[in-house]
Design an enzyme around this catalytic site. Structure first.
Site, mmCIF file in Angstrom:
data_model
loop_
_atom_site.group_PDB
_atom_site.id
_atom_site.type_symbol
_atom_site.label_atom_id
_atom_site.label_comp_id
_atom_site.label_asym_id
_atom_site.label_seq_id
_atom_site.Cartn_x
_atom_site.Cartn_y
_atom_site.Cartn_z
ATOM 1 N N LYS A 111 0.819 -1.219 0.000
ATOM 2 C CA LYS A 111 0.000 0.000 0.000
ATOM 3 C C LYS A 111 0.853 1.270 0.000
ATOM 4 C CE LYS A 111 -4.363 -0.806 -0.263
ATOM 5 N NZ LYS A 111 -5.187 -0.234 -1.307
ATOM 6 N N LYS A 194 -6.766 -14.685 -13.940
ATOM 7 C CA LYS A 194 -8.124 -14.742 -13.393
ATOM 8 C C LYS A 194 -8.947 -13.526 -13.796
ATOM 9 C CE LYS A 194 -7.015 -12.350 -9.147
ATOM 10 N NZ LYS A 194 -7.504 -11.935 -7.904
ATOM 11 N N LYS A 197 -11.284 -7.254 -10.942
ATOM 12 C CA LYS A 197 -11.606 -5.840 -11.139
ATOM 13 C C LYS A 197 -10.379 -5.096 -11.661
ATOM 14 C CE LYS A 197 -12.223 -3.427 -7.553
ATOM 15 N NZ LYS A 197 -12.380 -3.999 -6.281
#
Ligand code: TRP
Length: 329
Positions: A111, A194, A197
């Site tokens: 992050k 896969k 989003k």
């Protein structure tokens, strides 16, 4: 009965990968366990969404989860921010969470690379808030993906540390809940990997028939097999994997035979796949659109969920306060 809890990120619409990866299992699981499902809207503040975006995405997530069959009369569905007891437990757990372990956490390290201009304390203590979510209901099982296993490990550490510090056997050790063979991984239509989003390759439950046709017709294929029973490249296996999830066994077998006989026409297969996806998703889409128009019902569900979640949370907080030593004078 075991207590199962799952937190839901409050961003993005549900795609087929989400549905087969978790939701379908949640819907089945809710009858066999005491389930709590909540939308992690406190957590989402670590990325500083605008109030408008925050509100809109929480509402949409609620709608889509309900549309998929989470039943508010069976499971407890709530918004994290409706249960301020979670925030109190987070505060208390923070006193026994150490800077070193928080800084070592993989998701934190990722992050702070992604948002270098916004390295807030909430990012650092994200795993503590997640532990509070889990421990507030004294959960036994938490269905999580691989990326969340470290957080769960940290939750177990916090729980055990609390028990040891106060010489109690209070918090159970929450375990990862693995769907094992029931977990169907839905690939994307872009050849490899896969559906996701961030991958930008999702077929969403709210997509219109037209959108779905376009997305499926664009799927990556190859020039076709040249020998009978030739090994399938990933892009083609992926088409079959999705077909397996949404089409009838006969349909899958039909195209498999065609492939093995080198007679497959990918255009035909895609047309069939698109129609079967549309048939599969359209009931969800209709429910989503219906629920979007029914604010009164949604408000009722959200209020009742909050009430049920707070009952359980308040009990835990009361006991934790006593254990820590916050007692009536
Ligand atoms: N961190 C989880 C995610 O990104 C969401 C989450 C928050 C969660 N609190 C939780 C998941 C508690 C399970 C249990 O997906």
């Amino acid at each position: 009965m075991e207590i199962v809890l799952s937190g839901i990120r409050s961003t993005g619409n549900l795609h087929l990968g989400n549905y087969f990866g978790a939701l379908k299992n949640f819907v089945e699981m809710q009858h066999e366990n005491k389930c709590y499902f909540f939308i992690a809207d406190y957590h989402s503040l670590t990325t500083h969404p605008t109030p408008h975006d925050l509100h809109g995405s929480v509402k949409q997530v609620f709608i889509e989860y309900l549309a998929c069959g989470l039943d508010p009369d069976v499971a407890t569905l709530y918004r994290q921010s409706d249960v301020p007891e979670t925030a109190e437990l987070y505060l208390l757990l923070n006193m026994n969470a150490y800077l070193g372990e928080l800084e070592r956490c993989t998701s934190f390290k990722e992050k702070i690379k992604q948002q270098q201009n916004n390295i807030n304390a909430g990012l650092l203590t994200y795993p503590v808030l997640m532990a509070a979510d889990i421990l507030i209901h004294k959960s036994h099982k938490v269905p999580v993906g691989k990326d969340q296993e470290q957080h769960l490990e940290m939750t177990r550490n916090f729980a055990n540390r609390f028990n040891r510090l106060y010489k109690v056997d209070y918090f159970p050790e929450p375990a990862a809940y693995n769907f094992g063979k029931d977990l169907v991984k839905i690939p994307g239509l872009d050849g490899t990997g896969k559906m996701g989003k961030t991958e930008g390759n999702g077929i969403f439950l709210i997509d219109s028939a037209e959108d779905i046709r376009k997305k499926v017709m664009r799927a990556v294929t190859d020039s076709g097999p040249v020998h009978p029973n030739q090994e399938m490249p990933e892009a083609i296996t992926n088409l079959f994997t999705i077909m397996n999830a949404v089409s009838s066994a006969d349909t899958v077998q039909f195209f498999l035979d065609k492939y093995n006989q080198c007679e497959i026409r990918y255009g035909d297969m895609k047309k069939q796949l698109a129609e079967d996806i549309i048939e599969f998703t359209s009931p969800f889409r209709e429910k989503i659109l219906d629920l979007s128009k029914n604010d009164a019902y949604l408000r009722k569900v959200v209020n009742e969920g909050a009430q049920k979640a707070r009952e359980s949370a308040a009990k835990t907080i009361k006991e934790v306060r006593e254990i820590i030593g916050f007692k009536n004078l």
